[in-house]
Design an enzyme around this catalytic site. Structure first.
Site, PDB file in Angstrom:
ATOM      1  N   TYR A   1       0.847  -1.193   0.000  1.00  0.00           N
ATOM      2  CA  TYR A   1       0.000   0.000   0.000  1.00  0.00           C
ATOM      3  C   TYR A   1       0.882   1.242   0.000  1.00  0.00           C
ATOM      4  O   TYR A   1       1.689   1.448   0.911  1.00  0.00           O
ATOM      5  CB  TYR A   1      -0.919   0.008   1.213  1.00  0.00           C
ATOM      6  CG  TYR A   1      -1.837   1.194   1.273  1.00  0.00           C
ATOM      7  CD1 TYR A   1      -2.784   1.404   0.278  1.00  0.00           C
ATOM      8  CD2 TYR A   1      -1.758   2.113   2.320  1.00  0.00           C
ATOM      9  CE1 TYR A   1      -3.636   2.497   0.318  1.00  0.00           C
ATOM     10  CE2 TYR A   1      -2.608   3.205   2.380  1.00  0.00           C
ATOM     11  CZ  TYR A   1      -3.543   3.390   1.378  1.00  0.00           C
ATOM     12  OH  TYR A   1      -4.380   4.476   1.424  1.00  0.00           O
ATOM     13  N   ILE A   2       0.743   2.023  -1.039  1.00  0.00           N
ATOM     14  CA  ILE A   2       1.519   3.261  -1.145  1.00  0.00           C
ATOM     15  C   ILE A   2       0.675   4.401  -0.599  1.00  0.00           C
ATOM     16  O   ILE A   2      -0.415   4.687  -1.111  1.00  0.00           O
ATOM     17  CB  ILE A   2       1.922   3.528  -2.607  1.00  0.00           C
ATOM     18  CG1 ILE A   2       2.862   2.410  -3.082  1.00  0.00           C
ATOM     19  CG2 ILE A   2       2.596   4.888  -2.751  1.00  0.00           C
ATOM     20  CD1 ILE A   2       3.302   2.541  -4.518  1.00  0.00           C
TER      21      ILE A   2
ATOM     22  N   GLU B   1      -3.493   3.177 -16.366  1.00  0.00           N
ATOM     23  CA  GLU B   1      -3.512   3.932 -15.113  1.00  0.00           C
ATOM     24  C   GLU B   1      -2.325   3.563 -14.224  1.00  0.00           C
ATOM     25  O   GLU B   1      -1.944   2.394 -14.133  1.00  0.00           O
ATOM     26  CB  GLU B   1      -4.827   3.681 -14.380  1.00  0.00           C
ATOM     27  CG  GLU B   1      -6.048   4.051 -15.211  1.00  0.00           C
ATOM     28  CD  GLU B   1      -7.275   4.342 -14.374  1.00  0.00           C
ATOM     29  OE1 GLU B   1      -7.201   4.230 -13.135  1.00  0.00           O
ATOM     30  OE2 GLU B   1      -8.314   4.685 -14.965  1.00  0.00           O
TER      31      GLU B   1
ATOM     32  N   GLU C   1      -3.867  -0.491 -13.697  1.00  0.00           N
ATOM     33  CA  GLU C   1      -4.780  -1.245 -14.548  1.00  0.00           C
ATOM     34  C   GLU C   1      -4.904  -0.568 -15.907  1.00  0.00           C
ATOM     35  O   GLU C   1      -4.446   0.558 -16.105  1.00  0.00           O
ATOM     36  CB  GLU C   1      -6.163  -1.339 -13.901  1.00  0.00           C
ATOM     37  CG  GLU C   1      -6.842   0.013 -13.702  1.00  0.00           C
ATOM     38  CD  GLU C   1      -8.211  -0.103 -13.055  1.00  0.00           C
ATOM     39  OE1 GLU C   1      -8.880  -1.136 -13.262  1.00  0.00           O
ATOM     40  OE2 GLU C   1      -8.616   0.834 -12.353  1.00  0.00           O
TER      41      GLU C   1
ATOM     42  N   ASN D   1      -7.928   0.504 -18.643  1.00  0.00           N
ATOM     43  CA  ASN D   1      -9.347   0.643 -18.954  1.00  0.00           C
ATOM     44  C   ASN D   1      -9.498   0.504 -20.462  1.00  0.00           C
ATOM     45  O   ASN D   1      -9.060   1.369 -21.216  1.00  0.00           O
ATOM     46  CB  ASN D   1      -9.887   1.991 -18.479  1.00  0.00           C
ATOM     47  CG  ASN D   1     -10.038   2.015 -16.971  1.00  0.00           C
ATOM     48  OD1 ASN D   1     -10.699   1.167 -16.391  1.00  0.00           O
ATOM     49  ND2 ASN D   1      -9.417   2.979 -16.318  1.00  0.00           N
TER      50      ASN D   1
ATOM     51  N   ARG E   1     -11.499   1.049 -22.885  1.00  0.00           N
ATOM     52  CA  ARG E   1     -12.655   1.805 -23.379  1.00  0.00           C
ATOM     53  C   ARG E   1     -12.277   3.281 -23.386  1.00  0.00           C
ATOM     54  O   ARG E   1     -11.194   3.659 -22.932  1.00  0.00           O
ATOM     55  CB  ARG E   1     -13.855   1.597 -22.462  1.00  0.00           C
ATOM     56  CG  ARG E   1     -13.529   1.911 -20.988  1.00  0.00           C
ATOM     57  CD  ARG E   1     -14.742   1.921 -20.102  1.00  0.00           C
ATOM     58  NE  ARG E   1     -14.400   1.944 -18.686  1.00  0.00           N
ATOM     59  CZ  ARG E   1     -14.021   2.995 -17.995  1.00  0.00           C
ATOM     60  NH1 ARG E   1     -13.895   4.172 -18.614  1.00  0.00           N
ATOM     61  NH2 ARG E   1     -13.748   2.920 -16.707  1.00  0.00           N
TER      62      ARG E   1
ATOM     63  N   ARG F   1     -16.478  17.004 -12.878  1.00  0.00           N
ATOM     64  CA  ARG F   1     -17.680  16.193 -13.073  1.00  0.00           C
ATOM     65  C   ARG F   1     -18.817  16.804 -12.249  1.00  0.00           C
ATOM     66  O   ARG F   1     -18.734  16.862 -11.017  1.00  0.00           O
ATOM     67  CB  ARG F   1     -17.439  14.754 -12.633  1.00  0.00           C
ATOM     68  CG  ARG F   1     -16.317  14.055 -13.380  1.00  0.00           C
ATOM     69  CD  ARG F   1     -16.308  12.572 -13.043  1.00  0.00           C
ATOM     70  NE  ARG F   1     -15.143  11.913 -13.619  1.00  0.00           N
ATOM     71  CZ  ARG F   1     -14.973  10.593 -13.662  1.00  0.00           C
ATOM     72  NH1 ARG F   1     -15.916   9.798 -13.171  1.00  0.00           N
ATOM     73  NH2 ARG F   1     -13.886  10.061 -14.183  1.00  0.00           N
TER      74      ARG F   1
END
Length: 448
Positions: free
Chosen positions: A202-203, A275, A288, A290, A292, A338
């Site tokens: 865990y960073i 990412e 990961e 994505n 799309r 957003r």
């Protein structure tokens, strides 16, 4: 080139794809639920077909209904947008086997990259840095404890499927680990039908930096630089910008090149986002892919001048990329907020309902991607985002100023939105200095 495309989505991304189709001279076919009969994407499309009831499971996730609409509409291809079925390899395969081109990667590439543990192995094979972690999925709690001791506490438990923070837990000690593993597995199984998990170190306080990549069927792979998505709440992105502030030039170059290696090694075509997390030493690690288009793709469009949706369509039709890597330059600074139908003063409680009066901001360098209008009722069944406010200016300082001005212009009488909260974030000294990380919001805006 395709003559007709069905958009297997709703809301602002459906409107965005319809606009790209129209500019390319392609007819568009919308699908909608009964709750979305009055949505703007239905009104703008050349044709529209109802595919079911208000719940996503009864409409936008009904593969048979979407394929039936594609057959009735006599389309050539299907664009999945983001969310819903966009990263569903089975849907991808069904589209192709039914005679419709899927505007995205192959089902095989999608399936491999959709499994985070497999994607991690692919990253290692392509010399893309990964966070120290377990060698594959964790099947045994005792083995998990041993692995955690080897890589060092705290550790992050991650679901191999899905995203959005589900199936993720942090364990500070060996005593925490067993319970955290059980919680993560159960949540992942419920959300994705796959309870597989793995461990990573865990960073603490990382930045979230991602790279936009696109590849064609002719072996060409280009990156369109990086975006910073570190302003998050509960693993959901709130503000995105490009380029990433305070990222050294050598690291910027390296992270973009790593993303290209990842996509090239996956035998991938179409748009993808790779990412990464970036630690306090500016070292980056793969998270990961994505497979799309991303919600935040407009910030990349603004700094490069590339229409990513049009490029997706061209690539899917068999054309080569319309540019080479050396053609791409970063121009200015872009930022996106957003805008969600939520009440920030009530712990971001969703606030669907009738928008009695609506005004979209404008002016030089301002873009508002949305599907709402005055008299539109925001349904309670879907994601609460009603639009994306994007600005593009000569530099980051001016982008913040312009964004604050634009946020103040939004009118959505009848519902609450997150616009006021964004304005508060944009004024915070840590954000202004570009020194924020993924824990910034929960650290500085407790209860928000």
């Amino acid at each position: 080139m395709f003559q007709k495309i069905l958009i297997a989505n709703r809301g602002e991304i459906a409107v965005r794809i319809i606009r790209a189709c129209r500019e390319l001279g392609i007819q568009s076919v919308a699908v909608y639920s009964t709750a979305d009969a009055d949505s703007m994407h239905v009104q703008l499309a050349d044709e529209a077909y109802c595919v079911g009831g208000p719940k996503s499971a009864d409409s936008y996730l009904k593969i048979d209904q979407i394929i039936a609409a594609a057959e009735v509409g006599d389309v050539d291809a299907i664009h999945p947008g983001y969310g819903f079925l966009a990263e569903n390899a089975h849907f991808n395969e069904v589209c192709r086997s039914s005679g419709f081109e899927f505007i995205g990667p192959s089902p095989t590439a999608m399936e491999k990259l959709g499994d985070k543990n497999t994607a991690r192995s692919m990253a290692i094979a392509n010399e893309v840095p990964v966070v120290p972690g377990s060698d594959g999925l964790i099947e045994d709690d005792a083995a998990a404890i041993e692995t955690a001791k080897e890589i060092g506490f705290p550790v992050l438990i991650k679901a191999t499927a899905g995203g959005g923070g589900k199936g993720m837990r942090v364990a500070e000690t060996a005593d925490d680990l067993e319970n955290a593993l059980s919680q993560a597995r159960n949540e992942a199984q419920a959300a994705f039908g796959n309870g597989g998990v793995y461990l990573e170190r865990y960073i603490t306080s990382p930045r979230h930096v991602e790279v936009q990549v696109i590849a064609d069927h002719h072996g060409n792979v280009c990156h369109l630089f990086e975006r910073d998505c570190s302003v998050q709440r509960r693993h959901q992105k709130l503000i995105e910008e490009a380029p990433s502030p305070n990222l050294p030039a050598d690291k910027r170059k390296a992270i973009c090149e790593a993303a290209v290696r990842m996509i090239r090694g996956a035998d991938y075509s179409n748009a993808a986002t790779v990412e990464f997390i970036v630690d306090q030493n500016d070292d980056f690690f793969f998270i990961e892919v994505n497979a799309r288009i991303q919600v935040e793709h407009p910030v990349t469009e603004m700094i490069t001048g590339v229409d990513l949706i049009k490029e997706q369509i061209r690539v899917a039709s068999g054309e080569k990329l319309s540019f080479k890597q050396d053609d791409l330059k970063v121009i200015g600074h872009a930022m996106e907020c957003r805008i969600n139908a939520e009440n920030p003063d009530k712990n971001f409680m969703p606030n669907p309902g009738l928008i009695k009066k609506f005004y979209a901001p404008g002016g030089l360098g301002v873009r508002f991607d949305s599907h709402v209008y005055g008299g539109y009722s925001v349904p309670p069944h879907y994601d609460s985002m009603i639009g994306k406010l994007i600005v593009h200016c000569v530099d980051r300082e001016q982008a913040i100023i312009t964004m604050r001005r634009a946020l103040a212009e939004i009118v959505t009488d009848g519902i609450s939105t997150t616009a006021p909260f964004h304005d508060v974030v944009l004024q915070h000294p840590t954000f202004v200095e570009g020194k924020h990380d993924t824990k910034f919001v929960e650290r500085e805006f407790t209860g928000k």
